[in-house]
Design a protein around this motif. Structure first.
Motif, PDB file in Angstrom:
ATOM      1  N   ASN A 108      53.752  20.787  45.663  1.00  0.00           N
ATOM      2  CA  ASN A 108      52.744  19.783  46.030  1.00  0.00           C
ATOM      3  C   ASN A 108      51.326  20.216  45.572  1.00  0.00           C
ATOM      4  N   ILE A 109      51.032  21.573  45.968  1.00  0.00           N
ATOM      5  CA  ILE A 109      49.602  22.190  45.582  1.00  0.00           C
ATOM      6  C   ILE A 109      49.723  22.279  44.112  1.00  0.00           C
ATOM      7  N   ILE A 110      50.692  22.689  43.582  1.00  0.00           N
ATOM      8  CA  ILE A 110      50.703  22.851  41.985  1.00  0.00           C
ATOM      9  C   ILE A 110      50.381  21.552  41.418  1.00  0.00           C
ATOM     10  N   GLN A 150      46.743  20.026  42.380  1.00  0.00           N
ATOM     11  CA  GLN A 150      45.417  20.743  42.281  1.00  0.00           C
ATOM     12  C   GLN A 150      45.686  21.338  40.854  1.00  0.00           C
ATOM     13  N   TYR A 151      46.558  21.461  40.167  1.00  0.00           N
ATOM     14  CA  TYR A 151      46.633  21.895  38.652  1.00  0.00           C
ATOM     15  C   TYR A 151      47.018  20.910  37.743  1.00  0.00           C
ATOM     16  N   LEU A 152      48.399  20.560  37.956  1.00  0.00           N
ATOM     17  CA  LEU A 152      49.003  19.789  36.699  1.00  0.00           C
ATOM     18  C   LEU A 152      48.463  18.131  36.373  1.00  0.00           C
ATOM     19  N   ILE A 153      48.299  17.727  37.551  1.00  0.00           N
ATOM     20  CA  ILE A 153      47.737  16.129  37.544  1.00  0.00           C
ATOM     21  C   ILE A 153      46.451  16.260  37.040  1.00  0.00           C
ATOM     22  N   PRO A 154      45.569  16.919  37.789  1.00  0.00           N
ATOM     23  CA  PRO A 154      43.984  16.859  37.438  1.00  0.00           C
ATOM     24  C   PRO A 154      43.626  17.177  36.114  1.00  0.00           C
ATOM     25  N   ARG A 155      44.560  18.027  35.389  1.00  0.00           N
ATOM     26  CA  ARG A 155      44.360  18.711  34.088  1.00  0.00           C
ATOM     27  C   ARG A 155      45.223  17.924  33.132  1.00  0.00           C
ATOM     28  N   PHE A 204      64.193  23.052  45.449  1.00  0.00           N
ATOM     29  CA  PHE A 204      64.091  24.367  45.017  1.00  0.00           C
ATOM     30  C   PHE A 204      63.859  24.385  43.401  1.00  0.00           C
ATOM     31  N   VAL A 205      64.626  23.637  42.649  1.00  0.00           N
ATOM     32  CA  VAL A 205      64.568  23.330  41.244  1.00  0.00           C
ATOM     33  C   VAL A 205      63.166  22.857  40.782  1.00  0.00           C
ATOM     34  N   LEU A 206      62.804  21.884  41.429  1.00  0.00           N
ATOM     35  CA  LEU A 206      61.586  21.245  41.252  1.00  0.00           C
ATOM     36  C   LEU A 206      60.318  21.990  41.214  1.00  0.00           C
ATOM     37  N   SER A 207      60.185  22.698  42.402  1.00  0.00           N
ATOM     38  CA  SER A 207      59.132  23.686  42.541  1.00  0.00           C
ATOM     39  C   SER A 207      59.177  24.705  41.620  1.00  0.00           C
ATOM     40  N   VAL A 224      56.273  26.859  34.836  1.00  0.00           N
ATOM     41  CA  VAL A 224      55.152  26.268  33.603  1.00  0.00           C
ATOM     42  C   VAL A 224      53.675  26.686  33.795  1.00  0.00           C
ATOM     43  N   VAL A 225      53.505  27.095  35.109  1.00  0.00           N
ATOM     44  CA  VAL A 225      51.948  27.518  35.360  1.00  0.00           C
ATOM     45  C   VAL A 225      51.800  29.015  35.303  1.00  0.00           C
ATOM     46  N   ARG A 226      52.899  29.823  35.007  1.00  0.00           N
ATOM     47  CA  ARG A 226      52.821  31.033  35.547  1.00  0.00           C
ATOM     48  C   ARG A 226      52.054  31.888  34.478  1.00  0.00           C
ATOM     49  N   LYS A 227      51.539  31.493  33.229  1.00  0.00           N
ATOM     50  CA  LYS A 227      50.697  32.158  32.407  1.00  0.00           C
ATOM     51  C   LYS A 227      49.153  31.666  32.741  1.00  0.00           C
ATOM     52  N   HIS A 228      49.040  30.835  33.587  1.00  0.00           N
ATOM     53  CA  HIS A 228      47.582  30.191  33.892  1.00  0.00           C
ATOM     54  C   HIS A 228      47.214  30.508  35.136  1.00  0.00           C
ATOM     55  N   LEU A 229      48.208  30.771  35.944  1.00  0.00           N
ATOM     56  CA  LEU A 229      47.910  31.136  37.515  1.00  0.00           C
ATOM     57  C   LEU A 229      48.501  32.137  38.013  1.00  0.00           C
ATOM     58  N   ASP A 230      47.624  33.177  39.005  1.00  0.00           N
ATOM     59  CA  ASP A 230      48.174  34.451  39.304  1.00  0.00           C
ATOM     60  C   ASP A 230      48.991  34.013  40.678  1.00  0.00           C
ATOM     61  N   LEU A 231      50.370  33.545  40.341  1.00  0.00           N
ATOM     62  CA  LEU A 231      51.180  33.173  41.295  1.00  0.00           C
ATOM     63  C   LEU A 231      51.541  34.230  42.082  1.00  0.00           C
ATOM     64  N   LYS A 232      51.768  35.327  41.677  1.00  0.00           N
ATOM     65  CA  LYS A 232      52.210  36.431  42.321  1.00  0.00           C
ATOM     66  C   LYS A 232      51.201  36.924  43.345  1.00  0.00           C
ATOM     67  N   ALA A 233      49.908  37.030  43.215  1.00  0.00           N
ATOM     68  CA  ALA A 233      49.006  37.132  43.851  1.00  0.00           C
ATOM     69  C   ALA A 233      48.986  36.312  44.978  1.00  0.00           C
ATOM     70  N   TYR A 234      48.957  34.988  44.766  1.00  0.00           N
ATOM     71  CA  TYR A 234      48.917  33.631  45.792  1.00  0.00           C
ATOM     72  C   TYR A 234      50.049  34.047  46.671  1.00  0.00           C
ATOM     73  N   ILE A 235      51.094  34.096  46.156  1.00  0.00           N
ATOM     74  CA  ILE A 235      52.195  34.139  47.171  1.00  0.00           C
ATOM     75  C   ILE A 235      52.312  35.435  47.986  1.00  0.00           C
TER      76      ILE A 235
END
Length: 486
Positions: A339-341, A344-349, A391-394, A400-411
Motif C-alpha cells: 500500500n505504501i509503494i 506514495q510512489y507509483l500512483i502519485p508519479r 505476496f505476489v502483488l507486493s 519494479v521500484v527496486r532501481k528507484h528506491l533503497d528498499l533494502k535499507a528501508y526494510i
C-alpha cells in the motif's frame, strides 16, 4: 507536516468509525442472523460490488490525484476538472444501474429479495464524490459524514434486526445508510465549486487514465470479492460467512494503514507537482519504518489470540473463523507495505502501468489458486490463495521500484520489529496454554502482548542509532524538558 498529522488524525478517525461499528454489531449479528444468513448477505453484496466497480471505474485514485494537482489553480479550473470527471462517473452509473436491473430480472437464481435490496448500495456509488475531498485533503468533512451515517446504521440495526428473518432489514439498513451518507457529501460542496461547461474533449482527456486505473480496481476486487463469490458458488454460503467474518477482522489493521496511504497520496502528488520529490521520498522512508513496527505487533497479535477471539466474539460456532484469521494475518504485512509503494510512489508519479501489472499478476494467482483450493478446503483454501496473491502483488511492486528506491535499507531499518513481534507471540502462546477461552483471558492476553511488545520497542528506540529514532528522542526531550534521555 502539521497538516499531514491533522489529516492523518482525521482519516484514522474515519477508518476507526468504520471499524468500530462492525466490531460492535458483528457479535450480535453472528448470534442473531447466523453464519448462513451472513453468508447470503456477503454473497449478494459481492455480486453488487462488481456492478459498482464499473460505475466508479478508476475514478477513486485518478480523481484524488488530479484534484490534488489542480486545487491551487483557481475555482474555475477546479470546477471544470471536477465536473469533467464526475460526468464520466454519472454516465457509467446510468448504464450500470440498467445492467443491474436486468440482472435482477433475469439473472438472479437464489436470494432474489436480498439481491434487490442491494441496489441501494449500488446507487450509493453513483453519487460518491469522496475522491474530491481526498484530493482537496479535506478529511474533516468525510469523518463527520461517516460518523453520522455509521452511528445511524448502528442504532437501526439494534432497533430493527432481531431474528434470522430480519436479514432483509439488515441489508436495507446497510445499503440505505451508505446511499444517504454519500448524498450528504454533496451538501458540503456548496460554494466550493461552480457549474462548468464540459466539452467532449474534456471528457476524452480523462477517459484513458481512468480506464488504466480501472484495471487495478478490477484486480483488487479479485482479492476482496472473488473469494466470497467463488466460495458461494463452489461450496456454500456458510463458508462465506466464516470467511467474511475473518476477513473483516483482518481489514481492521489494514484500514488503519490505508488511512495513512489516503492522506499521503494527495500530499505526495502535490509535492511532486511542486518539484519536491526528495521530500516525498523521505516521508515514504519514515512511513515504511513505522508501518513495519505497527504491522509486526498487529500480525503476531492476531495470530496469537485468533482462536480465543473467535469463540469470545462470535461464539463456538465460529471457531473456524479463528483459524482463518491466524492464516490470513501474514497477508496483512504484504498488503500494508505494498500500500505504501502504491500510494506514495507509483500512483502519485503516474506509474500506472507498473501498478496495473502487479495487480493483474496478483489477481491471476488468486483466481488460479482459488480454483484448485476452494473445492477441497473451503474457506481455508480461499485464505491460502489470498496470502499467496498478496505476496505476489507486493513482491512485484517491490521489484519494479527496486532501481528507484533503497528498499533494502528501508526494510533493514524495520526488520528487527518482526523479531520483537515473534517474542510477543511466544509470550502470549505460553500464557494462553494456562487459560480458559473467555473474555477475561482475551483481555489479559492482549494487555500482556501490548506490554511485552511496546516495552521491547521502547527499549530499542532509546538505544538505537537509527536517525529517525534519534530525531524522535530529540522531540521527546524538547517536549518533556529533559536535557538527556538514554
Amino acid at each position: 507536516m502539521s497538516s499531514i498529522k491533522k489529516n492523518l488524525a482525521y482519516n484514522m478517525m474515519y477508518q476507526l468509525v468504520g471499524i468500530l461499528v462492525p466490531l460492535v454489531t458483528s457479535p450480535y449479528l453472528s448470534r442473531v442472523l447466523g453464519a448462513k444468513n451472513l453468508g447470503i448477505h456477503s454473497f449478494t453484496m459481492s455480486v453488487a460490488l462488481y456492478f459498482m466497480m464499473f460505475m466508479i471505474l478508476g475514478i477513486g485514485n485518478y480523481g484524488n490525484r488530479t484534484i490534488a494537482k489542480v486545487k491551487r489553480e483557481g475555482k474555475q479550473e477546479l470546477s471544470k476538472v471536477f465536473w469533467s470527471i464526475y460526468s464520466i462517473q454519472i454516465l457509467m452509473s446510468g448504464l450500470v444501474i440498467l445492467a443491474y436491473v436486468l440482472y435482477l430480472s433475469f439473472g438472479v437464481r437464489n436470494y432474489q429479495e436480498i439481491a434487490v435490496l442491494q441496489i441501494f448500495l449500488v446507487l450509493s456509488n453513483a453519487v460518491d464524490i469522496t475522491w474530491y475531498f481526498y484530493g482537496m485533503e479535506d478529511f474533516g468533512r468525510i469523518v463527520l459524514r461517516n460518523t453520522l451515517v455509521k452511528v445511524l446504521g448502528l442504532i437501526l440495526i439494534f432497533v430493527y434486526v432481531h431474528t434470522p428473518a430480519d436479514l432483509w432489514r439488515y441489508t436495507l439498513i446497510n445499503g440505505g445508510t451508505a446511499f444517504v451518507g454519500q448524498l450528504l457529501m454533496w451538501g458540503q460542496l456548496n460554494g466550493r465549486l461552480a457549474l462548468a461547461k464540459v466539452s467532449v474533449n474534456d471528457l476524452l482527456s480523462h477517459i484513458k487514465p481512468i480506464l488504466i486505473l480501472f484495471v487495478p480496481v478490477l484486480a483488487i476486487s479479485v482479492f476482496t470479492n472473488m473469494d466470497k463469490y467463488m466460495l458461494g458458488l463452489m461450496v456454500d454460503v456458510k463458508q462465506v460467512g466464516f470467511y467474511d467474518n475473518a476477513n473483516r477482522i483482518i481489514e481492521i489493521p489494514k484500514a488503519l494503514i490505508a488511512a495513512l496511504g489516503a492522506v499521503m497520496l494527495p500530499r505526495t502528488a502535490s509535492l511532486i507537482s511542486e518539484g519536491k520529490g526528495e521530500q516525498s521520498l523521505y516521508y515514504m522512508e519514515v512511513t515504511i519504518l513505522y508501518v513495519m513496527a505497527i504491522s509486526s505487533m498487529l500480525m503476531f497479535g492476531l495470530m496469537s489470540v485468533a482462536d480465543i477471539f473467535s469463540v469470545v466474539f462470535w461464539g463456538k460456532d465460529f471457531i473456524e473463523s479463528g483459524r482463518l484469521i491466524a492464516c490470513m494475518a501474514p497477508a496483512f504485512v504484504f498488503s500494508v507495505l505494498g500500500n505504501i509503494i502504491r500510494t506514495q510512489y507509483l500512483i502519485p508519479r503516474a506509474k500506472d502501468k507498473d501498478y496495473v501489472i502487479s495487480l493483474i499478476l496478483g489477481a491471476i494467482v488468486n483466481f488460479i489458486m482459488n480454483c484448485f483450493l476452494i473445492k477441497p478446503y473451503g474457506a481455508m483454501g480461499a485464505t491460502i490463495s489470498t496470502v499467496l496473491a498478496e505476496f505476489v502483488l507486493s513482491g512485484t511492486q517491490f521489484f519494479v521500484v527496486r532501481k528507484h528506491l533503497d528498499l533494502k535499507a528501508y526494510i533493514k531499518n524495520g526488520l528487527i520489529f518482526y523479531l520483537f513481534g515473534l517474542l510477543m507471540y511466544l509470550a502470549i502462546v505460553v500464557a494462553k496454554s494456562h487459560m480458559l477461552y473467555n473474555t477475561i483471558s482475551l483481555i489479559l492476553l492482549m494487555i500482556l502482548g501490548g506490554i511485552v511488545y511496546i516495552g521491547i520497542c521502547c527499549f530499542y528506540i532509546l538505544l538505537s542509532n537509527n536517525s529517525h529514532f534519534r530525531s524522535l528522542r530529540e522531540k521527546i526531550r524538547r517536549k518533556i524538558g529533559y536535557e538527556k534521555i538514554l
